[in-house]
Design a protein around this motif. Sequence first.
Motif, PDB file in Angstrom:
ATOM      1  N   LEU A   1       0.833  -1.205   0.000  1.00  0.00           N
ATOM      2  CA  LEU A   1       0.000   0.000   0.000  1.00  0.00           C
ATOM      3  C   LEU A   1       0.869   1.257   0.000  1.00  0.00           C
TER       4      LEU A   1
ATOM      5  N   ALA B   1       2.307   1.547  -3.463  1.00  0.00           N
ATOM      6  CA  ALA B   1       1.244   1.957  -4.378  1.00  0.00           C
ATOM      7  C   ALA B   1       0.934   3.444  -4.230  1.00  0.00           C
ATOM      8  N   ALA B   2       1.012   3.958  -3.011  1.00  0.00           N
ATOM      9  CA  ALA B   2       0.804   5.395  -2.809  1.00  0.00           C
ATOM     10  C   ALA B   2       1.918   6.203  -3.471  1.00  0.00           C
TER      11      ALA B   2
ATOM     12  N   ALA C   1       1.171   6.089  -7.142  1.00  0.00           N
ATOM     13  CA  ALA C   1       0.028   6.947  -7.453  1.00  0.00           C
ATOM     14  C   ALA C   1       0.426   8.415  -7.456  1.00  0.00           C
TER      15      ALA C   1
ATOM     16  N   TRP D   1      -0.932   6.276 -11.082  1.00  0.00           N
ATOM     17  CA  TRP D   1      -1.474   4.925 -11.178  1.00  0.00           C
ATOM     18  C   TRP D   1      -2.613   4.790 -10.172  1.00  0.00           C
TER      19      TRP D   1
ATOM     20  N   LEU E   1      -4.522   3.646  -7.084  1.00  0.00           N
ATOM     21  CA  LEU E   1      -3.985   3.170  -5.813  1.00  0.00           C
ATOM     22  C   LEU E   1      -4.404   1.736  -5.498  1.00  0.00           C
ATOM     23  N   THR E   2      -5.691   1.438  -5.605  1.00  0.00           N
ATOM     24  CA  THR E   2      -6.167   0.114  -5.189  1.00  0.00           C
ATOM     25  C   THR E   2      -5.684  -0.989  -6.132  1.00  0.00           C
TER      26      THR E   2
ATOM     27  N   THR F   1      -2.944  -0.933  -8.035  1.00  0.00           N
ATOM     28  CA  THR F   1      -1.502  -1.082  -7.851  1.00  0.00           C
ATOM     29  C   THR F   1      -1.197  -1.812  -6.548  1.00  0.00           C
ATOM     30  N   ALA F   2      -1.902  -1.466  -5.489  1.00  0.00           N
ATOM     31  CA  ALA F   2      -1.687  -2.157  -4.211  1.00  0.00           C
ATOM     32  C   ALA F   2      -2.064  -3.630  -4.318  1.00  0.00           C
TER      33      ALA F   2
END
Length: 175
Positions: free
Chosen positions: A111, A114-115, A118, A123, A125-126, A128-129
């Motif tokens: 996460l 991913a942040a 983003a 990208w 967030l959800t 990618t995470a």
Amino acid sequence: MGWGDGRRRPGAERAEHDLGAAAAVGAAQLPAVGAIFWIHVSIGDDHGVGYGGAFGLGCLLVGAPLVLPVMGLFHAVVHTMPAAALARSVARCTRGPEWVWHLVCAAALALVWAAVAAALWDWPLTVTAGWLTALVALPVLGMAYVRRRARTGRTWGLPHRRVDHVVRAGQLAGV
């Protein structure tokens, strides 16, 4: 990494085994990720341009055995091993098996990464995470398997001290 008198740091051998297992499993799963990416790009290609057809596939087959070990090791160093260190500290304070905490910490670290993605590249967030969590699940389970096999005295069949064995894991995966 000794202390100068030939002795090793406590836990250094375990960290080497963990890094080797995480890098090998991470490198072995990357061809499947590449195939999924290739299919996704091919489906969304309305103009039939793609990524070079036979020439692109040839470059992939030649370059993948060289790139996969580096990518597997990079993934292990950046994502899997920091999550393992965090999981060890959490597992000392709480109950439950360490590999479960490793999965939870790896998802939390996914996460965070991913942040960062983003913020830098816009990208989602959800998504990618989710992808990063899925990419780290197999290396975490591979590390737990290697630890369990090491405790019972049976080897996994892959020496974990040399990075060149990651190349063999990629070749066994069909690259």
